[in-house]
Design an enzyme around this catalytic site. Structure first.
Site, PDB file in Angstrom:
ATOM      1  CB  SER A  33      46.736  48.679  44.725  1.00  0.00           C
ATOM      2  OG  SER A  33      45.676  47.794  44.362  1.00  0.00           O
ATOM      3  CG  HIS A  64      46.101  46.338  39.726  1.00  0.00           C
ATOM      4  ND1 HIS A  64      46.976  45.343  40.387  1.00  0.00           N
ATOM      5  CD2 HIS A  64      45.574  47.082  40.858  1.00  0.00           C
ATOM      6  CE1 HIS A  64      46.785  45.166  41.741  1.00  0.00           C
ATOM      7  NE2 HIS A  64      46.000  46.328  42.105  1.00  0.00           N
ATOM      8  CG  HIS A  86      42.151  41.720  42.851  1.00  0.00           C
ATOM      9  ND1 HIS A  86      42.621  42.431  41.542  1.00  0.00           N
ATOM     10  CD2 HIS A  86      43.048  41.998  43.637  1.00  0.00           C
ATOM     11  CE1 HIS A  86      43.670  43.209  42.183  1.00  0.00           C
ATOM     12  NE2 HIS A  86      43.990  43.024  43.354  1.00  0.00           N
ATOM     13  CE1 TYR A  88      38.909  44.214  42.835  1.00  0.00           C
ATOM     14  CE2 TYR A  88      39.776  43.174  44.925  1.00  0.00           C
ATOM     15  CZ  TYR A  88      39.960  44.208  43.781  1.00  0.00           C
ATOM     16  OH  TYR A  88      40.951  44.866  43.527  1.00  0.00           O
ATOM     17  CD  GLU A  89      40.481  42.462  38.771  1.00  0.00           C
ATOM     18  OE1 GLU A  89      40.425  43.093  37.629  1.00  0.00           O
ATOM     19  OE2 GLU A  89      41.411  42.006  39.222  1.00  0.00           O
ATOM     20  CB  ALA A 116      47.894  48.235  48.751  1.00  0.00           C
ATOM     21  CG  MET A 219      40.247  43.037  49.428  1.00  0.00           C
ATOM     22  SD  MET A 219      39.261  44.288  48.315  1.00  0.00           S
ATOM     23  CE  MET A 219      38.786  45.221  49.797  1.00  0.00           C
ATOM     24  CB  SER A 220      45.369  40.432  46.211  1.00  0.00           C
ATOM     25  OG  SER A 220      46.296  40.971  46.951  1.00  0.00           O
ATOM     26  CG  ASN A 243      43.741  51.498  54.794  1.00  0.00           C
ATOM     27  OD1 ASN A 243      44.399  50.526  53.676  1.00  0.00           O
ATOM     28  ND2 ASN A 243      42.621  51.035  55.479  1.00  0.00           N
ATOM     29  CG  HIS A 257      41.292  51.694  45.096  1.00  0.00           C
ATOM     30  ND1 HIS A 257      42.131  50.534  45.686  1.00  0.00           N
ATOM     31  CD2 HIS A 257      41.875  51.887  43.916  1.00  0.00           C
ATOM     32  CE1 HIS A 257      42.772  49.926  44.651  1.00  0.00           C
ATOM     33  NE2 HIS A 257      42.776  50.747  43.893  1.00  0.00           N
TER      34      HIS A 257
END
Length: 289
Positions: A33, A64, A86, A88-89, A116, A219-220, A243, A257
């Site tokens: 990201s 992306h 991902h 989650y997509e 990220a 998440m990746s 973060n 995000h």
């Protein structure tokens, strides 16, 4: 879900790309990201939208771009994914990792993964770069592994080891290069834990992940690394800490995000220069391979 692709599908995509590119890449880079700006450092570029490449999924996440970029970085022939896929997509892990096997068939021998991530280690600051030494595959521990289903021996063995997933020599070179760059903050090193997302973690979840020994959460990345090691690729990776994960119930902060993308933008140049410098250190391909 078992792999929906056959060897012929990977082969078809590979042959399509071979017929359109002028140089075979040695190194593949997956840009996380907000880190797609790395592609701007490439020379002699050839760019393909994911939508025009046979069998490629499409990236749906802000930050992306959804393009495959071929070119040269610091003398190394590269291919870069400007945007990844991902879980989650809604994609299966075989789709998330589809490009990695294509890279292997194109002749790539080294995969660089970037992401990220949220900092779990209290020593980390926003903008730090963490060299990934190891990972915790939380979805994998619950059955979501990209190698689930029949094994394709053309790619690798049934039970690939992951204890050496992130190349030790490249980590050593990376630390030397970082020291030469004279950055004020030291290069961090630690364990990345993958969660499925897309919701950010609760305070209790964050505390659990920290207790498990994770330094950063995202998440990746992990599915691509597993498939790359299954194919025998050299792997090294970096997390850009965008973060600090919320660990305190009294905190009024919230992860979002946009904040991730903004922090990525602030520190991306540093990571881009770092990866560019590292390219020269990647060993040349073995003769005859």
């Amino acid at each position: 879900m078992e792999n929906e692709f056959k060897y012929e599908d990977y082969h078809k995509t590979t042959e399509w790309l071979k017929s359109h590119i002028s140089h075979r890449p040695q190194v593949a880079v997956i840009c996380g990201s907000g880190l797609g700006g790395l592609t701007e450092k490439l020379t002699q570029t050839q760019i393909f939208n994911y939508s025009e490449i046979p069998h490629f999924p499409k990236s749906t996440v802000p930050g992306h771009a959804g393009r495959l970029v071929f070119g040269f970085l610091n003398g190394k022939a590269c291919v870069m994914m400007q945007g990844r896929f991902h879980l989650y997509e809604g994609y299966s892990l075989s789709k998330v990792t589809f490009p990695v096997r294509v890279f292997h068939l194109l002749g790539v021998d080294t995969l660089v993964v970037t992401n990220a991530a949220g900092g779990l280690n209290p020593k980390f600051e926003v903008g730090d770069i963490m060299l990934i030494r190891d990972h915790i595959n939380l979805p994998g521990l619950c059955g979501q592994n990209p190698l689930r289903g029949p094994n394709d021996d053309k790619f690798g063995v049934r039970f690939p080891p992951m204890s050496d997933a992130y190349d030790r020599n490249m980590r050593h070179l990376a630390r030397n290069i970082w020291n030469q760059m004279g950055e004020q903050r030291e290069l961090q090193e630690g364990t990345y834990v993958m969660v499925a997302g897309p919701s950010f973690e609760t305070v209790a979840e964050s505390r659990l992940l920290q207790k498990l020994g994770a330094d950063a959460v995202g998440m990746s990345t992990v599915p691509e690394v597993i498939v790359a090691r299954h194919c025998g690729l050299r792997v090294f990776g970096f997390s850009l800490i965008t973060n600090k994960v919320i660990m305190d119930y009294e905190s009024l902060e919230k992860a979002n995000h946009d904040e991730v993308l903004e922090a990525g933008k602030q520190a991306a140049q540093k990571l881009e220069q770092f990866i560019s410098n590292l390219m020269a250190s990647i060993p040349q391909p073995k003769t005859g391979s």
